[in-house]
Scaffold this active site. Structure first.
Site, PDB file in Angstrom:
ATOM      1  N   ASP A 141      -6.894 -10.537  -0.195  1.00  0.00           N
ATOM      2  CA  ASP A 141      -7.717 -11.742  -0.046  1.00  0.00           C
ATOM      3  C   ASP A 141      -8.968 -11.338   0.734  1.00  0.00           C
ATOM      4  O   ASP A 141      -8.873 -10.889   1.879  1.00  0.00           O
ATOM      5  CB  ASP A 141      -6.905 -12.813   0.710  1.00  0.00           C
ATOM      6  CG  ASP A 141      -7.667 -14.127   0.845  1.00  0.00           C
ATOM      7  OD1 ASP A 141      -8.912 -14.120   0.754  1.00  0.00           O
ATOM      8  OD2 ASP A 141      -7.011 -15.161   1.066  1.00  0.00           O
TER       9      ASP A 141
ATOM     10  N   TYR B 131     -17.562 -16.003   0.595  1.00  0.00           N
ATOM     11  CA  TYR B 131     -18.976 -16.314   0.335  1.00  0.00           C
ATOM     12  C   TYR B 131     -19.847 -15.788   1.486  1.00  0.00           C
ATOM     13  O   TYR B 131     -20.937 -15.261   1.268  1.00  0.00           O
ATOM     14  CB  TYR B 131     -19.210 -17.822   0.188  1.00  0.00           C
ATOM     15  CG  TYR B 131     -18.648 -18.482  -1.044  1.00  0.00           C
ATOM     16  CD1 TYR B 131     -17.892 -17.766  -1.964  1.00  0.00           C
ATOM     17  CD2 TYR B 131     -18.872 -19.836  -1.304  1.00  0.00           C
ATOM     18  CE1 TYR B 131     -17.373 -18.389  -3.096  1.00  0.00           C
ATOM     19  CE2 TYR B 131     -18.362 -20.463  -2.433  1.00  0.00           C
ATOM     20  CZ  TYR B 131     -17.606 -19.739  -3.320  1.00  0.00           C
ATOM     21  OH  TYR B 131     -17.093 -20.362  -4.432  1.00  0.00           O
TER      22      TYR B 131
ATOM     23  N   ARG C 132     -16.173 -18.684  13.272  1.00  0.00           N
ATOM     24  CA  ARG C 132     -14.835 -19.262  13.527  1.00  0.00           C
ATOM     25  C   ARG C 132     -14.471 -19.148  15.000  1.00  0.00           C
ATOM     26  O   ARG C 132     -13.848 -20.047  15.563  1.00  0.00           O
ATOM     27  CB  ARG C 132     -13.791 -18.558  12.644  1.00  0.00           C
ATOM     28  CG  ARG C 132     -13.990 -18.886  11.174  1.00  0.00           C
ATOM     29  CD  ARG C 132     -12.929 -18.290  10.266  1.00  0.00           C
ATOM     30  NE  ARG C 132     -13.457 -18.222   8.894  1.00  0.00           N
ATOM     31  CZ  ARG C 132     -12.745 -18.004   7.819  1.00  0.00           C
ATOM     32  NH1 ARG C 132     -11.434 -17.828   7.907  1.00  0.00           N
ATOM     33  NH2 ARG C 132     -13.306 -17.947   6.632  1.00  0.00           N
TER      34      ARG C 132
ATOM     35  N   GLU D 194      -9.145 -13.595  -4.562  1.00  0.00           N
ATOM     36  CA  GLU D 194      -7.764 -13.151  -4.333  1.00  0.00           C
ATOM     37  C   GLU D 194      -7.285 -12.328  -5.517  1.00  0.00           C
ATOM     38  O   GLU D 194      -7.554 -12.674  -6.667  1.00  0.00           O
ATOM     39  CB  GLU D 194      -6.835 -14.361  -4.190  1.00  0.00           C
ATOM     40  CG  GLU D 194      -7.041 -15.119  -2.899  1.00  0.00           C
ATOM     41  CD  GLU D 194      -6.034 -16.253  -2.761  1.00  0.00           C
ATOM     42  OE1 GLU D 194      -4.844 -16.040  -3.050  1.00  0.00           O
ATOM     43  OE2 GLU D 194      -6.470 -17.350  -2.388  1.00  0.00           O
TER      44      GLU D 194
HETATM   45  P1  TTP Z   1     -10.766 -18.718   0.883  1.00  0.00           P
HETATM   46  O1  TTP Z   1     -10.135 -17.406   0.560  1.00  0.00           O
HETATM   47  O2  TTP Z   1      -9.893 -19.897   1.144  1.00  0.00           O
HETATM   48  O3  TTP Z   1     -11.628 -18.572   2.203  1.00  0.00           O
HETATM   49  P2  TTP Z   1     -12.513 -17.374   2.700  1.00  0.00           P
HETATM   50  O4  TTP Z   1     -12.388 -16.159   1.857  1.00  0.00           O
HETATM   51  O5  TTP Z   1     -13.903 -17.874   2.887  1.00  0.00           O
HETATM   52  O6  TTP Z   1     -11.930 -17.119   4.136  1.00  0.00           O
HETATM   53  P3  TTP Z   1     -10.633 -16.332   4.573  1.00  0.00           P
HETATM   54  O7  TTP Z   1     -11.114 -15.190   5.412  1.00  0.00           O
HETATM   55  O8  TTP Z   1      -9.856 -17.333   5.359  1.00  0.00           O
HETATM   56  O9  TTP Z   1      -9.910 -15.888   3.334  1.00  0.00           O
HETATM   57  O10 TTP Z   1     -11.804 -19.137  -0.227  1.00  0.00           O
HETATM   58  C1  TTP Z   1     -12.630 -18.189  -0.901  1.00  0.00           C
HETATM   59  C2  TTP Z   1     -14.013 -18.761  -1.110  1.00  0.00           C
HETATM   60  O11 TTP Z   1     -13.942 -19.955  -1.884  1.00  0.00           O
HETATM   61  C3  TTP Z   1     -14.713 -19.147   0.161  1.00  0.00           C
HETATM   62  O12 TTP Z   1     -15.468 -18.085   0.697  1.00  0.00           O
HETATM   63  C4  TTP Z   1     -15.567 -20.310  -0.214  1.00  0.00           C
HETATM   64  C5  TTP Z   1     -14.916 -20.879  -1.438  1.00  0.00           C
HETATM   65  N1  TTP Z   1     -14.255 -22.166  -1.170  1.00  0.00           N
HETATM   66  C6  TTP Z   1     -14.712 -23.320  -1.818  1.00  0.00           C
HETATM   67  O13 TTP Z   1     -15.673 -23.260  -2.583  1.00  0.00           O
HETATM   68  N2  TTP Z   1     -14.083 -24.507  -1.568  1.00  0.00           N
HETATM   69  C7  TTP Z   1     -13.032 -24.606  -0.726  1.00  0.00           C
HETATM   70  O14 TTP Z   1     -12.483 -25.699  -0.542  1.00  0.00           O
HETATM   71  C8  TTP Z   1     -12.574 -23.409  -0.046  1.00  0.00           C
HETATM   72  C9  TTP Z   1     -11.413 -23.454   0.926  1.00  0.00           C
HETATM   73  C10 TTP Z   1     -13.211 -22.225  -0.307  1.00  0.00           C
HETATM   74 MG    MG Z   2     -10.571 -15.255   1.305  1.00  0.00          MG
END
Ligand code: TTP
Ligand code: MG
Length: 423
Positions: A13, A18, A50, A106
């Site tokens: 992951d 973004y 964060r 992912e």
């Molecule tokens: P995530 O893997 O949930 O979050 P992340 O990669 O930003 O953070 P983490 O380090 O906790 O993994 O989501 C992946 C991307 O998807 C995220 O960067 C932005 C986008 N996103 C959306 O567009 N809408 C949403 O509701 C969420 C949770 C994420």
């Molecule tokens: Mg992520």
């Protein structure tokens, strides 16, 4: 005897995806708090942000109080995030063809064969790399493996899987570490990983330590790890399923385990119920299904505040342009072009008010719960050299729009030409 836990699955992951794409493009941002905005929400933020109290899906109006110096980048154009996701997928495929992408950031990798190859040639690895769930007890496991008589009898049950999974997961942890390192060294991205014997548990393990870390889950601990989790954590248990379960007083995996499979199926349906029941006990035989090149390309919009027909046409144009850009890039990369143009509209009364336009390269049936109409496009029409495609697509999408929405669209103000022109 067949191994009880023959597979080794790695779940990767990307950290704050973004935000990382922005930081890789502009390294000056790296150590500063950074948020990515879509509409009035910070959809994600980097880890310095964060640490300051910003979190995913925070409303933008909360930001000044929490982190006034948050740098905010507009994330409404997904193009660069999609491109980054493609690059990462390509890179991971260099390690194994068995890579399944979930969303944009992912990836599941089935590394069972890599583990077997490695174990054949290597002298035994001495330890895991990265975190191991309840790793503090591992000395006991090793003691037990070497000389059982030194192990207190109460630990024997917990650590007694003799199928070889312990050694395989140890090798898997080294493979995961190498993959993460190469991802960083080649593309500049950090990711967190979970390593275990099935997809669900690998995914949940990876969430335990973030960012840029990894966690291995041994089968002996799966049961205890899952027991206190809320059912919502189980992949496939979405909002409406967890609501149905809550109405039966079921909120944790332990409570779910106490519900008979028949009752569960009655409450949430056969397909979800059967799978949830198995997952609650850690039974997960689902395979990593290698991601193939996407068959459809789509963009969507809520079409909020469209009151006139011209508004609809303009909105269609604005979502069409990035779509055509993706078609062009794909043509450059793979040389193939779409054959179908499809417009999908979700019922405005449903709680997800989304309308989609789709360019479908396969022409196959796609959504069942939404209304859609499609039209076949002349061969080669989407060739980047064809300058007329934009106007032609808008015209056709408007016709499809009226075919589906004729009664509702009468409420929209504007020229009648599209409405009257619906073959
Ligand atoms: P995530 O893997 O949930 O979050 P992340 O990669 O930003 O953070 P983490 O380090 O906790 O993994 O989501 C992946 C991307 O998807 C995220 O960067 C932005 C986008 N996103 C959306 O567009 N809408 C949403 O509701 C969420 C949770 C994420
Ligand atoms: Mg992520």
């Amino acid at each position: 005897m067949a191994a009880m836990h023959p597979r080794t699955i790695v779940h990767i992951d990307l950290d704050c995806f973004y935000a990382q794409v922005e930081m890789v493009a502009d390294p000056k941002l790296k150590d500063k708090p950074l948020g990515i905005q879509q509409k009035n929400i910070i959809v994600t933020c980097n880890y310095p942000a964060r640490a300051r109290g910003v979190h995913k899906l925070m409303y933008i109006n909360k930001v000044p109080k929490v982190c006034p110096d948050l740098i905010i980048r507009d994330g409404s154009n997904l193009k660069r995030y999609r491109e980054a996701s493609e690059k990462i997928l390509d890179h991971l495929r260099g390690w194994t063809p068995e890579v399944e992408r979930l969303g944009m950031d992912e990836f599941f990798l089935d590394v069972t064969h890599m583990v077997a190859d490695e174990q054949e040639k290597m002298e035994k690895k001495l330890d895991f790399v990265g975190h191991v769930y309840r790793g503090e007890t591992l000395t006991l496991i090793e003691t037990q493996t070497r000389n059982e008589s030194h192990v207190p009898s109460c630990t024997a049950k917990v650590h007694h899987c003799r199928c070889g999974c312990y050694q395989r997961l140890m090798t898997g942890s080294h493979i995961a570490q190498r993959i993460r390192t190469s991802l960083y060294q080649t593309l500049g991205y950090t990711a967190s990983a979970g390593i275990s014997v099935g997809k669900m548990i690998a995914k949940l393990s990876g969430e335990l330590k973030k960012p840029n870390q990894q966690t291995t889950m041994l089968p002996a601990y799966i049961d205890g790890f899952l027991a206190p989790l809320r059912v919502r954590k189980i992949p496939g248990c979405g909002y409406s399923t967890s609501k149905k379960l809550a109405s039966l007083g079921i909120e944790t995996v332990t409570q779910l385990r106490n519900l008979s499979k028949q009752k569960l199926i009655k409450a949430v349906g056969a397909q979800i119920g059967g799978r949830l029941h198995d997952l609650a006990f850690g039974l997960d035989t689902s395979h990593v299904v290698a991601t193939v090149r996407e068959k459809q390309m789509s963009e969507e919009d809520s079409f909020k505040s469209c009151t006139a027909i011209d508004d609809v046409a303009l909105r269609i144009l604005s979502i069409l342009r990035p779509l055509l850009e993706r078609v062009r890039m794909r043509f450059q990369k793979h040389g193939d072009l779409p054959s179908t143009l499809r417009l999908t509209i979700r019922d405005r009364l449903s709680h997800q008010k989304t309308e989609q336009s789709k360019i479908n390269t396969s022409g196959g049936a796609y959504f069942t719960t939404r209304t859609s109409r499609q039209t076949t496009i002349p061969l080669g029409f989407f060739h980047p050299e064809n300058k007329k495609q934009e106007g032609y697509c808008v015209d056709h999408l408007m016709k499809l729009f009226f075919k589906m929405l004729l009664p509702a669209s009468k409420r929209l103000v504007g020229p009648e030409s599209w409405a009257n022109n619906t073959e």
